[in-house]
Design a protein around this motif. Structure first.
Motif, PDB file in Angstrom:
ATOM      1  N   THR A  66      43.015  18.925  11.047  1.00 51.59           N
ATOM      2  CA  THR A  66      42.198  17.741  11.846  1.00 51.59           C
ATOM      3  C   THR A  66      42.454  16.442  11.155  1.00 51.59           C
ATOM      4  O   THR A  66      42.146  15.235  11.574  1.00 51.59           O
ATOM      5  N   ARG A 121      46.565  16.247  13.893  1.00 56.36           N
ATOM      6  CA  ARG A 121      45.142  15.787  14.454  1.00 56.36           C
ATOM      7  C   ARG A 121      45.073  15.665  15.981  1.00 56.36           C
ATOM      8  O   ARG A 121      43.924  16.190  16.409  1.00 56.36           O
ATOM      9  N   HIS A 122      46.064  15.364  16.741  1.00 57.96           N
ATOM     10  CA  HIS A 122      45.898  15.143  18.201  1.00 57.96           C
ATOM     11  C   HIS A 122      45.778  16.227  18.757  1.00 57.96           C
ATOM     12  O   HIS A 122      45.173  16.259  19.891  1.00 57.96           O
ATOM     13  N   MET A 161      41.740  17.202  19.081  1.00 57.54           N
ATOM     14  CA  MET A 161      40.757  16.214  19.747  1.00 57.54           C
ATOM     15  C   MET A 161      40.060  16.687  20.891  1.00 57.54           C
ATOM     16  O   MET A 161      40.814  17.227  21.842  1.00 57.54           O
ATOM     17  N   ASN A 162      38.797  16.754  20.901  1.00 55.59           N
ATOM     18  CA  ASN A 162      37.911  17.190  22.241  1.00 55.59           C
ATOM     19  C   ASN A 162      38.063  18.521  22.311  1.00 55.59           C
ATOM     20  O   ASN A 162      38.194  19.107  23.629  1.00 55.59           O
ATOM     21  N   LYS A 163      38.343  19.230  21.492  1.00 53.57           N
ATOM     22  CA  LYS A 163      38.646  20.822  21.363  1.00 53.57           C
ATOM     23  C   LYS A 163      37.192  21.286  20.789  1.00 53.57           C
ATOM     24  O   LYS A 163      36.769  20.902  19.797  1.00 53.57           O
ATOM     25  N   ASN A 164      37.158  22.611  21.017  1.00 58.57           N
ATOM     26  CA  ASN A 164      36.061  23.381  20.314  1.00 58.57           C
ATOM     27  C   ASN A 164      36.445  24.008  19.203  1.00 58.57           C
ATOM     28  O   ASN A 164      37.034  25.169  19.141  1.00 58.57           O
TER      29      ASN A 164
END
Length: 118
Positions: A25, A31-32, A35-38
């Motif tokens: 990350t 990192r992309h 993003m917005n992942k659990n």
């Protein structure tokens, strides 16, 4: 003794995945994808996969792997970054070179199922 238990079982591999995902990350290349992942769910799933593969030397279905990774559009460069992060983290945690090589080779064997458009 299998590789999963050799290094301390679930506790060791959970700490390993915490380090790996911290690096993934923070990487400009990867990192992309997170993003917005659990991330907790991803780590739990991967802990189970590590146990499966390192205890029984089983292989994950390449068709399932391809289906789950295709929408991500992972490039060869991003895949290489992921394998290098795994390798570096394993080395820093004191995993024997032969075991690091085995795990890196196992990961690399899934390249065609993870990288888009191979």
């Amino acid at each position: 003794m299998n590789l999963f238990e050799k290094y301390g079982g679930a506790d060791f591999w959970s700490d390993f995945l915490n380090d790996v995902y911290k690096r993934l990350t923070n990487s400009d290349l990867t990192r992309h994808h997170f993003m917005n992942k659990n991330i907790s769910h991803i780590k739990e799933m991967l802990l189970g996969l590590l146990e499966l593969t390192l205890v029984s030397d089983s292989h994950i279905s390449e068709a399932e792997m391809k289906d789950s990774h295709k929408p991500m559009g992972i490039t060869n460069e991003e895949f290489d970054e992921w394998v290098n992060i795994y390798r570096t983290t394993l080395q820093e945690l004191g995993v024997a070179d032969t075991d690091v090589t085995f795990i890196a080779n196992m990961l690399s064997s899934y390249r065609s199922s993870i990288v888009a458009d191979i």
